[in-house]
Design a protein around this motif. Structure first.
Motif, PDB file in Angstrom:
ATOM      1  N   THR A 216      23.942  47.528  29.229  1.00  0.00           N
ATOM      2  CA  THR A 216      24.127  48.975  29.072  1.00  0.00           C
ATOM      3  C   THR A 216      25.432  49.404  29.734  1.00  0.00           C
ATOM      4  OG1 THR A 216      22.712  49.357  30.995  1.00  0.00           O
ATOM      5  CG2 THR A 216      21.701  49.582  28.827  1.00  0.00           C
ATOM      6  N   ASP A 217      25.792  48.769  30.842  1.00  0.00           N
ATOM      7  CA  ASP A 217      27.060  49.140  31.466  1.00  0.00           C
ATOM      8  C   ASP A 217      28.251  48.764  30.578  1.00  0.00           C
ATOM      9  OD1 ASP A 217      27.037  50.692  33.757  1.00  0.00           O
ATOM     10  OD2 ASP A 217      26.300  49.056  35.005  1.00  0.00           O
ATOM     11  N   LEU A 218      28.145  47.614  29.898  1.00  0.00           N
ATOM     12  CA  LEU A 218      29.240  47.203  28.997  1.00  0.00           C
ATOM     13  C   LEU A 218      29.292  48.125  27.771  1.00  0.00           C
ATOM     14  CD1 LEU A 218      28.754  43.360  29.363  1.00  0.00           C
ATOM     15  CD2 LEU A 218      30.830  44.622  29.997  1.00  0.00           C
ATOM     16  N   GLY A 219      28.120  48.423  27.206  1.00  0.00           N
ATOM     17  CA  GLY A 219      28.078  49.325  26.052  1.00  0.00           C
ATOM     18  C   GLY A 219      28.609  50.710  26.411  1.00  0.00           C
ATOM     19  N   THR A 220      28.337  51.132  27.632  1.00  0.00           N
ATOM     20  CA  THR A 220      28.839  52.425  28.107  1.00  0.00           C
ATOM     21  C   THR A 220      30.363  52.421  28.151  1.00  0.00           C
ATOM     22  OG1 THR A 220      26.838  52.741  29.411  1.00  0.00           O
ATOM     23  CG2 THR A 220      28.752  54.065  30.032  1.00  0.00           C
ATOM     24  N   ILE A 221      30.918  51.287  28.581  1.00  0.00           N
ATOM     25  CA  ILE A 221      32.384  51.180  28.617  1.00  0.00           C
ATOM     26  C   ILE A 221      32.941  51.346  27.201  1.00  0.00           C
ATOM     27  CG2 ILE A 221      34.302  49.573  29.016  1.00  0.00           C
ATOM     28  CD1 ILE A 221      32.832  48.595  31.505  1.00  0.00           C
ATOM     29  N   VAL A 222      32.218  50.803  26.214  1.00  0.00           N
ATOM     30  CA  VAL A 222      32.691  50.908  24.821  1.00  0.00           C
ATOM     31  C   VAL A 222      32.820  52.373  24.409  1.00  0.00           C
ATOM     32  CG1 VAL A 222      32.166  50.404  22.412  1.00  0.00           C
ATOM     33  CG2 VAL A 222      31.764  48.663  24.159  1.00  0.00           C
ATOM     34  N   TRP A 223      31.758  53.192  24.614  1.00  0.00           N
ATOM     35  CA  TRP A 223      31.877  54.583  24.144  1.00  0.00           C
ATOM     36  C   TRP A 223      32.832  55.401  25.004  1.00  0.00           C
ATOM     37  CZ3 TRP A 223      30.742  58.434  27.422  1.00  0.00           C
ATOM     38  CH2 TRP A 223      29.649  58.355  28.290  1.00  0.00           C
ATOM     39  N   ARG A 224      32.909  55.037  26.285  1.00  0.00           N
ATOM     40  CA  ARG A 224      33.848  55.781  27.133  1.00  0.00           C
ATOM     41  C   ARG A 224      35.291  55.560  26.665  1.00  0.00           C
ATOM     42  NH1 ARG A 224      31.089  54.706  33.037  1.00  0.00           N
ATOM     43  NH2 ARG A 224      29.425  56.250  32.791  1.00  0.00           N
ATOM     44  N   MET A 225      35.602  54.325  26.306  1.00  0.00           N
ATOM     45  CA  MET A 225      36.957  54.035  25.825  1.00  0.00           C
ATOM     46  C   MET A 225      37.197  54.736  24.485  1.00  0.00           C
ATOM     47  SD  MET A 225      38.461  52.333  28.154  1.00  0.00           S
ATOM     48  CE  MET A 225      40.003  51.893  27.353  1.00  0.00           C
ATOM     49  N   GLN A 226      36.194  54.670  23.616  1.00  0.00           N
ATOM     50  CA  GLN A 226      36.332  55.293  22.297  1.00  0.00           C
ATOM     51  C   GLN A 226      36.509  56.799  22.386  1.00  0.00           C
ATOM     52  OE1 GLN A 226      33.096  54.642  19.485  1.00  0.00           O
ATOM     53  NE2 GLN A 226      33.750  52.515  19.323  1.00  0.00           N
ATOM     54  N   ASP A 227      35.662  57.454  23.189  1.00  0.00           N
ATOM     55  CA  ASP A 227      35.643  58.919  23.197  1.00  0.00           C
ATOM     56  C   ASP A 227      36.645  59.535  24.171  1.00  0.00           C
ATOM     57  OD1 ASP A 227      33.608  58.446  21.492  1.00  0.00           O
ATOM     58  OD2 ASP A 227      32.012  59.331  22.709  1.00  0.00           O
ATOM     59  N   TYR A 228      36.949  58.850  25.254  1.00  0.00           N
ATOM     60  CA  TYR A 228      37.788  59.468  26.289  1.00  0.00           C
ATOM     61  C   TYR A 228      39.047  58.687  26.628  1.00  0.00           C
ATOM     62  CZ  TYR A 228      33.805  62.508  26.904  1.00  0.00           C
ATOM     63  OH  TYR A 228      32.799  63.408  26.674  1.00  0.00           O
ATOM     64  N   ASN A 229      39.130  57.466  26.203  1.00  0.00           N
ATOM     65  CA  ASN A 229      40.266  56.604  26.506  1.00  0.00           C
ATOM     66  C   ASN A 229      40.766  56.770  27.948  1.00  0.00           C
ATOM     67  OD1 ASN A 229      42.266  54.738  26.007  1.00  0.00           O
ATOM     68  ND2 ASN A 229      43.705  56.270  25.235  1.00  0.00           N
ATOM     69  N   PRO A 230      39.887  56.592  28.922  1.00  0.00           N
ATOM     70  CA  PRO A 230      40.273  56.859  30.308  1.00  0.00           C
ATOM     71  C   PRO A 230      41.286  55.843  30.845  1.00  0.00           C
ATOM     72  CG  PRO A 230      38.137  55.798  30.259  1.00  0.00           C
ATOM     73  CD  PRO A 230      38.512  56.060  28.832  1.00  0.00           C
ATOM     74  N   ASP A 231      42.108  56.306  31.782  1.00  0.00           N
ATOM     75  CA  ASP A 231      43.023  55.384  32.468  1.00  0.00           C
ATOM     76  C   ASP A 231      42.271  54.591  33.517  1.00  0.00           C
ATOM     77  OD1 ASP A 231      45.733  56.316  31.448  1.00  0.00           O
ATOM     78  OD2 ASP A 231      44.797  58.192  32.092  1.00  0.00           O
ATOM     79  N   GLU A 232      41.169  55.193  33.967  1.00  0.00           N
ATOM     80  CA  GLU A 232      40.429  54.536  35.036  1.00  0.00           C
ATOM     81  C   GLU A 232      38.966  54.944  34.991  1.00  0.00           C
ATOM     82  OE1 GLU A 232      42.247  55.210  38.863  1.00  0.00           O
ATOM     83  OE2 GLU A 232      40.741  54.024  39.898  1.00  0.00           O
ATOM     84  N   MET A 233      38.091  54.040  35.423  1.00  0.00           N
ATOM     85  CA  MET A 233      36.682  54.378  35.608  1.00  0.00           C
ATOM     86  C   MET A 233      36.310  53.993  37.030  1.00  0.00           C
ATOM     87  SD  MET A 233      34.999  53.129  32.030  1.00  0.00           S
ATOM     88  CE  MET A 233      36.320  52.419  31.063  1.00  0.00           C
ATOM     89  N   ILE A 234      35.710  54.937  37.728  1.00  0.00           N
ATOM     90  CA  ILE A 234      35.303  54.696  39.112  1.00  0.00           C
ATOM     91  C   ILE A 234      33.778  54.763  39.172  1.00  0.00           C
ATOM     92  CG2 ILE A 234      35.432  55.536  41.488  1.00  0.00           C
ATOM     93  CD1 ILE A 234      38.116  56.794  40.848  1.00  0.00           C
ATOM     94  N   TYR A 235      33.162  53.756  39.747  1.00  0.00           N
ATOM     95  CA  TYR A 235      31.702  53.698  39.838  1.00  0.00           C
ATOM     96  C   TYR A 235      31.260  53.794  41.280  1.00  0.00           C
ATOM     97  CZ  TYR A 235      31.866  51.722  35.099  1.00  0.00           C
ATOM     98  OH  TYR A 235      32.079  51.505  33.766  1.00  0.00           O
ATOM     99  N   LEU A 236      30.217  54.598  41.495  1.00  0.00           N
ATOM    100  CA  LEU A 236      29.629  54.657  42.818  1.00  0.00           C
ATOM    101  C   LEU A 236      28.205  54.142  42.773  1.00  0.00           C
ATOM    102  CD1 LEU A 236      31.614  57.502  42.919  1.00  0.00           C
ATOM    103  CD2 LEU A 236      30.979  56.893  45.258  1.00  0.00           C
ATOM    104  N   ALA A 237      27.918  53.189  43.611  1.00  0.00           N
ATOM    105  CA  ALA A 237      26.540  52.691  43.719  1.00  0.00           C
ATOM    106  C   ALA A 237      26.418  51.968  45.057  1.00  0.00           C
ATOM    107  CB  ALA A 237      26.203  51.755  42.564  1.00  0.00           C
ATOM    108  N   ASP A 238      25.194  51.683  45.408  1.00  0.00           N
ATOM    109  CA  ASP A 238      24.908  50.932  46.620  1.00  0.00           C
ATOM    110  C   ASP A 238      25.754  49.656  46.659  1.00  0.00           C
ATOM    111  OD1 ASP A 238      23.479  48.987  48.348  1.00  0.00           O
ATOM    112  OD2 ASP A 238      21.999  50.601  48.480  1.00  0.00           O
ATOM    113  N   LYS A 239      26.299  49.317  47.820  1.00  0.00           N
ATOM    114  CA  LYS A 239      27.204  48.157  47.875  1.00  0.00           C
ATOM    115  C   LYS A 239      26.513  46.843  47.520  1.00  0.00           C
ATOM    116  CE  LYS A 239      26.919  47.596  52.900  1.00  0.00           C
ATOM    117  NZ  LYS A 239      27.542  47.973  54.160  1.00  0.00           N
ATOM    118  N   ARG A 240      25.159  46.839  47.558  1.00  0.00           N
ATOM    119  CA  ARG A 240      24.454  45.626  47.164  1.00  0.00           C
ATOM    120  C   ARG A 240      24.581  45.362  45.663  1.00  0.00           C
ATOM    121  NH1 ARG A 240      19.227  47.346  50.511  1.00  0.00           N
ATOM    122  NH2 ARG A 240      20.078  49.308  49.788  1.00  0.00           N
TER     123      ARG A 240
END
Ligand code: ARG
Length: 595
Positions: free
Chosen positions: A328-352
């Motif tokens: 799901t994280d990879l598929g999410t990258i697909v639509w994010r690139m398609q719809d927003y073409n971001p220069d960067e994606m920053i993720y926040l989650a527990d360091k584990r």
């Protein structure tokens, strides 16, 4: 506006080049001996080697050249070859006055190359209540987003709901046990599904833990939940309709919770939104030879030669064809690139979760889901612990709900304010205002308590310390702002004006210190953005609040007789207030009118 340190460096660099030395030796830093000087340059020591000359001779030459500059009240060469510098009060006041004239920005320029940056934070799991673990993600992510926005970037926050996977199958299975007659379970039904959800948020929050408990004890139940998950992922209509109900009910509740935290998202997408992109993505990974079968599962190798620890292959599909957290994280990258073409994606989650993100990022890059230059950054945060040093729990050892935590800090704050008011016999704050004020201070206490630590570190949530009006706390910062507001109200209330005045040269050491601290604003914001480090903003405002309070305690502002001086103080107070307010705004909280 140029940064103060850069302006000074330019001057010193010019002196070096005029004297025939390389420009690189002119770098100036803030002094590490504030008792001796404000700034220092150690370039002469380094230059000595290249030019085979005693360092103090070089430092002497530079000091000599700088001594004529009206910016410096001191440019002193000290053996063996240090250059100690102090600014003139007038030069500093001019810089600070320019900051003030630069309304809303206070000397911090917006970037001239705005980037589109998606910040993936929040990550709440649908149907499960928000717990304190989600607090850090929300608080830090919101601040990262706001800092970026202040710097002029196009920041897009995505909540990235956890709405895919076994938890959904569990809820569906439990619902089916309770209400098998519901039309959602009738495989032959072809009509429209009801618009009303067959459960409330309270029921939903009870259904999930019940189902989860049952699945741990009952193998057949677990099988059923896995089957339901699979059918949902295969697109079974009735289950899709249930998923929508679960989402709607949950999201309404989540939005209310996030609103209380002054956190908002531009996008309310979830893991499930990745689903339509998965088949093509997987096919492409297979066709291009990246994905291969290993023990029945489909994987992509992501290890690199330089890895100190082994990085296992990134699993894309389980042997039964079901997708995983990676997928799901990879598929999410697909639509994010398609719809927003971001220069960067920053993720926040527990360091584990670090290994997960290493795998996903490498896989995305290797298989060409992102461009080579697309930035992928993981900010892993540490655990929020209780006073016993263990992960924060309720008194009976359960998972601490976010709402509960926020409410208890609100109550604590309300108690404090009421006591304060009684002490001061200042009973003018009514009940409504007291509640709203308590809420604002509580939020500052929680957020500042979190953000003042470097994200990756674990920290202890100490309610007594966080809610204290003294020390390095949110309430202390708010108290300082409120103090400034009250002086300004007194001044303007007496019918005086200061808007025709500018900040003039400091009259005391504490006033100069305050100006010097203020002047660091642009550098701090730039750095906090570049390093995605809200704690740098916290450190700055703590220093600024301290500098202001020292100045305040040593200075008679209202009783000052010289009009120019008094107006300059007022202007300085206004700038201090604006800079503090801008900073707490990027941290995601605000100050009340009084407290
Ligand atoms: N839902 C996840 C959790 O509660 C966090 C999601 C983080 N973001 C992501 N794109 N994986 O652990």
């Amino acid at each position: 506006m140029k940064k103060l340190l850069d302006l000074i460096t330019e001057k010193v660099t010019a002196a070096f080049t005029e004297a025939g030395y390389d420009a690189k030796y002119g770098k100036v830093t803030v002094s590490n001996r504030p008792d001796l000087c404000e700034y220092q340059c150690n370039g002469a020591l380094a230059a000595a080697k290249e030019y085979k000359k005693a360092p103090f001779l070089i430092a002497d030459e530079i000091a000599e050249k700088l001594s004529g500059d009206p910016a410096f009240s001191m440019a002193e060469s000290v053996k063996p070859g240090f250059l100690n510098l102090k600014l003139t009060e007038a030069y500093l006041a001019d810089y600070v006055a320019q900051m003030q004239a630069d309304e809303g920005r206070f000397g911090c320029e917006k970037t001239d190359q705005p980037k589109t940056i998606i910040v993936d934070y929040g990550g709440p799991n649908v149907a499960k209540p928000l717990h304190v673990g989600h607090l850090r993600s929300a608080i830090i992510g919101e601040s990262v987003k706001r800092i970026g926005r202040f710097m002029g970037h196009n920041m897009i926050g995505d909540v990235h709901l956890g709405d895919w996977g076994l938890q959904m199958g569990l809820i569906i299975t439990e619902l089916k046990e309770r209400k098998p007659e519901l039309v959602y379970f009738d495989g032959s039904y072809e009509g429209e599904y009801p618009t009303e959800a067959p459960f409330t948020i309270a029921e939903l929050e009870e259904i999930y833990p019940t189902a989860s408990g049952k699945s741990k004890e009952n193998e057949a139940y677990k099988e059923a939940a896995m089957q339901a998950t699979f059918e949902l992922q295969q697109g079974r209509r009735g289950y899709q309709a249930l998923l929508n109900h679960i989402l709607n009910v949950s999201v309404t509740d989540l939005k209310r919770n996030y609103e209380n935290l002054n956190v908002s998202f531009e996008l309310w997408k979830g893991e499930s939104d990745a689903d339509p992109y998965i088949p093509d993505m997987v096919q492409k990974m297979k066709d291009e030879g990246y994905a291969y079968l290993s023990d029945g599962a489909l994987v992509v190798d992501v290890k690199e030669e330089t890895d100190a620890k082994e990085v296992p292959p990134c699993m894309i599909l389980k042997s039964d064809g079901a997708s995983l957290y990676n997928t799901t994280d990879l598929g999410t990258i697909v639509w994010r690139m398609q719809d927003y073409n971001p220069d960067e994606m920053i993720y926040l989650a527990d360091k584990r979760q670090e290994l997960h993100f290493i795998q996903v990022f490498r896989c995305a890059r290797k298989t060409g889901l992102v461009k080579q230059e697309t930035g992928l950054k993981f900010i892993g945060f540490g655990t929020m612990n209780g006073k016993d040093g263990k992960p924060f729990k309720t008194r009976d050892g359960g998972v601490m709900r976010l709402e509960y935590l926020v409410n208890s800090v609100n109550e604590e704050m309300l108690k404090k304010i009421t006591e304060n008011q009684k002490e001061k016999e200042n009973l003018e704050i009514g009940e409504e205002e007291a509640k709203e004020t308590a809420r604002m201070i509580a939020l500052a206490a929680i957020k500042y308590g979190d953000l003042s630590n470097q994200a990756v570190k674990d920290y202890v949530f100490d309610i007594d310390r966080f809610t204290s009006f003294e020390g390095n706390t949110g309430p202390y910062i708010l108290y300082t702002i409120v103090r400034i507001k009250s002086i300004l109200n007194k001044f303007y209330g007496s019918g005086k004006t200061a808007d025709d005045a500018v900040i003039v040269a400091a009259h005391s050491k504490s006033e100069k210190d305050l100006m010097q601290t203020l002047a660091g604003f642009n550098a701090v914001m730039e750095q906090a953005f570049a390093e995605t480090a809200p704690h740098k903003v916290c450190a700055f405002i703590y220093e600024l609040a301290n500098a202001f309070n020292s100045f305040y305690h040593e200075t008679k502002i209202m009783a000052e007789e010289d009009e120019t001086t008094q107006k300059s103080y007022i202007r300085l107070l206004e700038l201090t207030k604006s800079v503090l307010e801008t900073c707490i705004d990027v941290l995601g909280f605000a100050a009340p009118e009084r407290m």
